[in-house]
Design a protein around this motif. Sequence first.
Motif, PDB file in Angstrom:
ATOM      1  N   ARG A 109       0.843  -1.191   0.000  1.00 34.10           N
ATOM      2  CA  ARG A 109       0.000   0.000   0.000  1.00 34.10           C
ATOM      3  C   ARG A 109       0.888   1.254   0.000  1.00 34.10           C
ATOM      4  NH1 ARG A 109      -5.438  -1.415   3.536  1.00 34.10           N
ATOM      5  NH2 ARG A 109      -6.128  -3.002   2.061  1.00 34.10           N
ATOM      6  N   ASP A 130      -4.117  -2.877   8.369  1.00 33.16           N
ATOM      7  CA  ASP A 130      -5.435  -2.376   7.974  1.00 33.16           C
ATOM      8  C   ASP A 130      -5.669  -0.991   8.585  1.00 33.16           C
ATOM      9  OD1 ASP A 130      -8.131  -2.442   6.978  1.00 33.16           O
ATOM     10  OD2 ASP A 130      -8.780  -2.905   9.017  1.00 33.16           O
ATOM     11  N   ASP A 166      -5.463   3.111   6.659  1.00 31.97           N
ATOM     12  CA  ASP A 166      -6.546   4.113   6.616  1.00 31.97           C
ATOM     13  C   ASP A 166      -6.032   5.429   7.209  1.00 31.97           C
ATOM     14  OD1 ASP A 166      -8.422   2.334   5.519  1.00 31.97           O
ATOM     15  OD2 ASP A 166     -10.027   3.068   6.811  1.00 31.97           O
TER      16      ASP A 166
HETATM   17 MG    MG Z   1      -9.107  -1.456   5.578  1.00 29.73          MG
END
Ligand code: MG
Length: 353
Positions: A106, A243, A247
């Motif tokens: 990411r 996770d 964000d």
């Molecule tokens: Mg997520």
Amino acid sequence: MATLITLLPGDGIGPDVTASARQVLDAVADRYGHTFEYREALIGGAAIDAVANPLPNDTIEACEAAEAVFLGAVGGPKWSDPNASIRPEQGLLKLRAVLGVYANLRPVKIYPELAGASPLRPEILDGVDLLVVRELTGGIYFGKKTRTDDAASDLCEYTTDEIERIVRVAARLAEGRRGKLCSVDKANVLETSRLWRDVTDRVLADEYPALEVETLLVDAAAMHLLSRPADFDVIVTENMFGDILTDEASMLAGSLGMLPSASLGNSRAGLYEPIHGSAPDIAGQGIANPCAAIASAAMLLRHSLGLEKEAAAVEAAIAEAIAGGARTADIVAAGHTHVSTDEMTAEIIRCLR
Ligand code: MG
Ligand code: IPM
């Protein structure tokens, strides 16, 4: 020969941004002389509605047959009853497991023109260019779950092998960047994190002695991501911490609608998805930001199809469209006009060289 790409539009804004990604892939095929063939399949809530299964076998087959899989988003209020036994997210988690895509990349890249869209001060954002490598097929997401009327549990498990392989992926990526790797855990509390730290320390010392290594507890990492984000190069962490931190990191870029991801592993097909969810509040309005999806398509070109030049061209086109002032609603400055999903996509395609 045509290259098969399986598209899983999913729910909410998933179909909108998948259409954008496909248009950009078509423009790439056209300009660079490739032939991409697409197969669409069901996942998530759309699949629950159609066949009462968030990941039908047909979908698994379509993914396994493809060179790469592009996913829009899954989930939405229609299927979010906490007591439901079938949920859209199960389809995505099972797909990650079936494809064995344990390494989720990411990248967080800042477009200078969007500094004003971030809640952080511009001087803090200066020079931010980081990559979170999230372990994607283990940990608490996949451990045994129990539930009774008044108690529940989620087991978090990691093995040495699972940690070694993700740390190696992150270390190799760091070698190709600025040579810095930060491992994030909660070793002051969690046994899985103590194993994570032992394995990480050993692998990095034995195999990647040239890297500059840092270790942070996840609570501190959440803070450092906001106080000194430009210091980070590659961050490697377990599934749930990754996770949450990604964000958070999306706010550096100004919007969740800007961040792409690539999930890689043993399978032939990588899985590419924007990190934003299905955003049911704006679904079907044609105003979703397609940048994360289009940047995910660029990662698909790079990592699954080996088309680095084409991937870089798509990324440059996104940057040029943004530099030229095109803004979807999530990244527009107050008082300025914003464009639709389709207009943003068209502008990016116009900027594609
Ligand atoms: Mg997520
Ligand atoms: C993500 C999403 C998923 C996750 C959900 C939709 C299951 O939040 O890709 O970050 O938690 O992994």
